[in-house]
Design an enzyme around this catalytic site. Sequence first.
Site: not given
Ligand SMILES: CCCCCC/C=C/CC(=O)SCCNC(=O)CCNC(=O)[C@H](O)C(C)(C)COP(=O)(O)OP(=O)(O)OC[C@H]1O[C@@H](n2cnc3c(N)ncnc32)[C@H](O)[C@@H]1OP(=O)(O)O
Length: 719
Positions: A61, A123
């Site tokens: 997400a 999460e």
């Molecule tokens: C009642 C309401 C119901 C809502 C239901 C909601 C459900 C939610 C479930 C979810 O999915 S919560 C999100 C879970 N995902 C994560 O925790 C993964 C997060 N990301 C990572 O672990 C890493 O980014 C990666 C995918 C492994 C990639 O790693 P890498 O080292 O290649 O790059 P980064 O420097 O970490 O990321 C690059 C850039 O992208 C931004 N970013 C990464 N993931 C997300 C995300 N899920 N959402 C928004 N932005 C994301 C990260 O912040 C970096 O950008 P920045 O500008 O440098 O900060």
Amino acid sequence: MARYEQVQGTVALITLTNPPVNALSAAVRLGITETVTRALRDPEVKSMVICGENGVFCGGADIREFAKPMSGPPLVPMIAAIEEGEKPVVAAIEGAAFGGGLELALGCHYRIAHSKARVGLPEVTLGLLPAAGGTQRLPRLIGLAPALDLITTGRHVTAQEALKLGIVDQVTDQSALDLAIQFAQQVVGQPLLPRKLSTRQTPCPPDVDGLLEETMAQVKQRARGAMAPIACVQAVRAAATLPYQAGMQKEQELMATLFHSSQARAMQYCFFAQRAVGRWSLSSGAHSGNSKPRPVSKVAVIGLGTMGRGITVALVKAGMSVLAVETNKKQLEIGKQMVSAMLKHDAQKRNATPRLDLLHFTIDLLELKNTDLIIEAVFEDMALKKQVFKELSSVCKADAFLCTNTSGLDVDELAAVTKRPELVVGMHFFAPAHVMKLLEVVHGSRSSPEAVATAMHLGKRLGKVSVLVGNCAGFVGNRMLKPYLEQANFLLEEGATPELVDGALEEFGFPMGVFKMSDLSGLDVGWRIRKEAGLTGPNVDPRDPPRRRQGRRYSPLPDLVCEQGRLGQKNGRGWYLYDKPGGRVATPDPSIHKFLEEYRIKHGISPRQIDRQEVVERCLFALINEGFRSLDDGIAAGPEDIDMIYVFGYGWPRHRGGPMFYAGMVGLPRVLTRLEHYRQAHPEVPHLEPSPLLRRLVASGSPPINKWRDFLQRPHSQL
Ligand SMILES: CCCCCC/C=C/CC(=O)SCCNC(=O)CCNC(=O)[C@H](O)C(C)(C)COP(=O)(O)OP(=O)(O)OC[C@H]1O[C@@H](n2cnc3c(N)ncnc32)[C@H](O)[C@@H]1OP(=O)(O)O
């Protein structure tokens, strides 16, 4: 935000297009909903493949949307529509499938992964649970015990492990997308019902209740007050005990309590702060975007004490060639044995081969002549370090970087004894250096942008969270620790016990309280520093009364404890009693209680009842106050830098976001009022005087943390 193509005649290919990680933003969710509906309606389409652009399936997400009002199609019905459809859907997982990304893949009927891909439900690390069906579908797919492990820890799993666990159906070294398209054609006509995870029963061990209870107990112990891991166990329990729809209902209810919690906000703040601290800038205009690190292939570590050994291990684990240097053969042999043992132990845990071939040992400084970067890790003594730096400056090649692992000495003073002050930076590792994630990179007044960029980059290679800080006594972390320790000692004088203080801090969420931490570090470390600073020992000003030094209140308690030969865990006696020298089981020591009582009588102090709130406020607000001062001085570039230093280096509980974030959560006016209250009660303690920055922020209506930089007196002046 989702591209639609028809490939091989009958396969609908849906590509998520939201770089860099194809997060499931409102637009992406809309794109998926529309393209899946289109494919289901198109009679020519017999099956579908979902993939992500740029070699990443989906990072879950869009976390940035959590703080905004919900818009676009929700995830749960979107994923249900994929699973319930009567055309097979294959997820082609390249790069990463995390959180909602993996939940989307679990809604697909098949999953094909590239061998370098990683999957997981992280999460819990954001203060949430996988609320798009993840807590219900994953246990039904892989069984209760492994699902509990993955969901409560949030750990990332390699494609190979995912295959073993049954999360993915096939792993390939070739193109996961090509294989998925081929696969999607082959499975047309095969029964779909068994592939719909919501229709399955969760595979459970015979003693389900026993497993759930045991897991809950472990999770509670690890959680240190965090709510999300506990909610994760409750949600997975529903997958084992309730029908699917009732389980989904439970998942939503639990998520609703977490979603708007301060803990979730704190952990999501940490997620972005961790990434933000990598983007450094200097007042000169140099920044991470325009300053290139120089390639480093040969590194040397000077000194194989505890820190030097840990740093050496961290470097070797990152695949770097290391020359480890000691002063004599005996020390070198001891260091060699210990580093080798640490590497072997680590490799054994990972079922890997230790890279002993990367290690070279010497007592001859001349061997450093081809080294690109040297990390000095000798005893914390300025005279000794200066001598080492002088020698390094003459034996190392002219463009080699000289780094010091000092935990608080003046980097400029060291740089001044070299012929290359622009190549000198601090690299302050935290013990144990091969485990702790924090690295403070200290920018001296003459350090070049290239030197900073190289040290920051090296930290990243080592898997550290590197934070750039300015040069002052103790830098950021240890500078803020000083008032924290000071308050803890004052509380003992006033009537507290080490157990009371530690208990309050552990209840707050620290893995160990201040006195247990001091015992672990060794009480003699601070004792020596205080002696050098003239706070105790022969250099004390004879006119100073016992509880005053240099014009302010001073507690000699830690000095007196050391004088009794109590040095902490290492000799089995410190603020606590230990089972044996080097033992870790701390028990309260009646003789420390007696010593404190006698001390109070001797100094005419009437002990008073101290509650946990006072402990937390005095210790932590004093620390936070110093954080505001570090910001205003330009020693820390922003509140995120301080918070990441405390979360990754000092055990600050992540679900409380770091000290500065916590101050914002508590409310800046409250922090100010309480500091004023304690300052009034203890006028002889200058650290309790609220910092001018805190006062300015409160006077300006307490802006949110991301606006604090606008109020700094000298933004980045020292960096
Ligand atoms: C009642 C309401 C119901 C809502 C239901 C909601 C459900 C939610 C479930 C979810 O999915 S919560 C999100 C879970 N995902 C994560 O925790 C993964 C997060 N990301 C990572 O672990 C890493 O980014 C990666 C995918 C492994 C990639 O790693 P890498 O080292 O290649 O790059 P980064 O420097 O970490 O990321 C690059 C850039 O992208 C931004 N970013 C990464 N993931 C997300 C995300 N899920 N959402 C928004 N932005 C994301 C990260 O912040 C970096 O950008 P920045 O500008 O440098 O900060």
